[in-house]
Design a protein around this motif. Structure first.
Motif, PDB file in Angstrom:
ATOM      1  N   ALA A   1      -3.681   0.612   9.727  1.00 19.36           N
ATOM      2  CA  ALA A   1      -4.269   1.917   9.347  1.00 19.36           C
ATOM      3  C   ALA A   1      -4.127   2.909  10.498  1.00 19.36           C
TER       4      ALA A   1
ATOM      5  N   GLU B   1      -4.151   0.841  -2.298  1.00 17.56           N
ATOM      6  CA  GLU B   1      -3.432  -0.408  -2.582  1.00 17.56           C
ATOM      7  C   GLU B   1      -2.456  -0.185  -3.742  1.00 17.56           C
TER       8      GLU B   1
ATOM      9  N   PRO C   1      -2.284 -10.091   4.089  1.00 17.14           N
ATOM     10  CA  PRO C   1      -3.712 -10.347   4.275  1.00 17.14           C
ATOM     11  C   PRO C   1      -4.031 -11.814   4.552  1.00 17.14           C
TER      12      PRO C   1
ATOM     13  N   PHE D   1       0.846  -1.199   0.000  1.00 19.56           N
ATOM     14  CA  PHE D   1       0.000   0.000   0.000  1.00 19.56           C
ATOM     15  C   PHE D   1       0.880   1.246   0.000  1.00 19.56           C
TER      16      PHE D   1
ATOM     17  N   TRP E   1       1.579  -5.411   4.029  1.00 24.02           N
ATOM     18  CA  TRP E   1       0.924  -6.170   5.090  1.00 24.02           C
ATOM     19  C   TRP E   1       0.534  -7.521   4.505  1.00 24.02           C
TER      20      TRP E   1
ATOM     21  N   PHE F   1      -7.856  -4.445   4.405  1.00 26.53           N
ATOM     22  CA  PHE F   1      -6.689  -3.743   4.960  1.00 26.53           C
ATOM     23  C   PHE F   1      -6.737  -3.785   6.483  1.00 26.53           C
ATOM     24  N   ASP F   2      -5.603  -4.083   7.079  1.00 29.51           N
ATOM     25  CA  ASP F   2      -5.525  -4.306   8.524  1.00 29.51           C
ATOM     26  C   ASP F   2      -5.778  -2.990   9.282  1.00 29.51           C
TER      27      ASP F   2
ATOM     28  N   PRO G   1      -8.306   1.485  -1.494  1.00 30.11           N
ATOM     29  CA  PRO G   1      -7.882   0.636  -0.373  1.00 30.11           C
ATOM     30  C   PRO G   1      -8.675  -0.675  -0.370  1.00 30.11           C
ATOM     31  N   ARG G   2      -8.009  -1.748   0.032  1.00 26.51           N
ATOM     32  CA  ARG G   2      -8.703  -3.045   0.068  1.00 26.51           C
ATOM     33  C   ARG G   2      -9.557  -3.153   1.305  1.00 26.51           C
TER      34      ARG G   2
END
Ligand SMILES: C[S@@+](CC[C@H](N)C(=O)[O-])C[C@H]1O[C@@H](n2cnc3c(N)ncnc32)[C@H](O)[C@@H]1O
Length: 359
Positions: free
Chosen positions: A187, A161, A203, A152, A201, A182-183, A178-179
């Motif tokens: 964020a 992303e 996933p 990202f 990161w 996303f954690d 952004p996915r």
């Protein structure tokens, strides 16, 4: 992927593991002095002796059990751990190996047959994680850093992303929304970072750790790997993340050069590993540096015992110990994490400085 876009995790998965074509799946030499990079067990058999000492302590406490090694590379650690456990008269019931690369699996099989013919019947290769959870030790050295990650880039305060597009026969980076996966913990740290900040990161970490944890009935899951606690991983000054490529012992940052011919790695977020393990019911027994783990396992005495024969051997051993333990080499950037289930035993590798509070 004609003209399309894919996530970097998908690209990394294909570049490393596509059957017959990916870096780990095709026939390249990969590990060791003649390959692209060297790992601790390849460089220094004493690393595996220390791991073996830790395994022996757990197996003794459990009254026996098995070892499962994930991603065994050339088979160096498997052979050295088994040989050492044989010397200690502490062999496991079986030494299981789960290796995703068919090419490496074949090399491991050949190595075990040649180096340890008398112990070969104890070694079994699995296609999947065992359905019946094991009692014993699960080992994974430099496997976390070989798992595919997504990328990202912070853009107007939001983590866009960084995906992969094919244009004119070349791969290029392209930003997209952004996915949804996303954690959020990552964020939350990005407020302190500038726009343009780029990182990775994983996933797929939570389900992967969940599956590995489910394979452990009682004992120790030991990760040794390049990585950082989350706050250090996403430090505002680490502006370009941890993605690294290795080709013939040169490290660089372009994963689109020679797809399938070079290694691609990203450091582990050990806070994410600990969280995923706790989610799966494992206990975080210890977290420390590789240097402290090896020292706790008796590295100094082992080096003295093994290297005493002649000056050349002593010099070589002392160089290996330096590379394994010095902060500027592997000593601090590689961490050891002990995750346990139904195990009340102390762990010698985690008897020194405790770094869990950094997570
Ligand atoms: C960097 S190499 C490390 C090899 C070896 N453990 C060592 O330290 O020398 C990564 C290894 O993990 C394997 N691997 C990657 N993902 C895996 C997975 N999901 N399950 C099992 N093995 C995996 C690779 O094929 C390779 O053998």
């Amino acid at each position: 992927m004609q003209g399309g876009t894919i996530g970097f995790d998908r690209y990394m998965d294909i570049a490393l593991y596509a059957p017959g074509l990916g870096y780990y799946s095709a026939g390249a030499h990969k590990l060791g002095c003649g390959g692209d990079f060297i790992t601790a067990p390849e460089m220094a058999p004493i690393f595996s002796r220390c791991v073996s000492a830790q395994c022996a302590q757990v197996l003794q406490h459990l009254g026996g059990g098995s070892i499962l090694e994930l991603g065994a590379g050339s088979g160096a650690m498997a052979c050295d751990v088994l040989a050492d456990l044989a010397q200690r008269q502490a062999l496991p019931q079986s030494y299981l190996i789960l290796e995703i690369s068919a090419d490496l699996r074949a090399r491991q099989q050949a190595r075990v047959r040649t180096q340890l013919p008398h112990l070969a019947p104890r070694v079994q290769w699995l296609e999947t994680l065992p359905v019946t959870p094991i009692r014993g030790v699960i080992l994974a050295n430099e496997v976390l850093d070989a798992l595919p990650v997504a990328r990202f880039r912070r853009r107007k305060g939001v983590p866009a992303e960084l995906a992969v597009e094919e244009k004119g026969g070349e791969f290029i980076w392209t930003e997209r929304d952004p996915r949804p996966d996303f954690d959020p913990a990552v964020a939350a740290l990005l407020g302190a970072c500038a726009d343009g900040y780029t990182s990775e990161w994983n996933p797929r970490l939570l389900p992967w750790i969940g599956a590995v944890a489910a394979a452990l009935h009682s004992g120790l899951l030991l990760f040794t790997d390049y990585g950082h606690p989350r706050r250090e991983f996403y430090h505002p000054q680490r502006v370009d993340g941890t993605l690294r490529c290795h080709y013939r012992h040169r490290a660089h940052g372009d994963p689109f050069l020679w797809p399938g011919l070079q290694d691609i790695t990203a450091a582990a977020d050990f806070t994410a590993v600990a969280d995923a393990a706790s989610h799966s019911g494992l206990e975080l027994h210890g977290f420390t540096t590789q240097a402290h783990f090896l020292i706790g396992c008796g590295l100094a005495q082992m080096a003295a015992d093994l290297g005493a024969a002649d000056t050349r051997e002593r010099t070589a051993m002392s160089r290996q110990v330096q590379v394994l333990t010095l902060p500027a080499e592997m000593g601090e950037i590689i961490k050891a994490m002990a995750l346990t289930r139904n195990l009340a035993s102390p762990l010698m590798g985690f008897s020194g400085p405790d770094h869990r509070r950094r997570l």
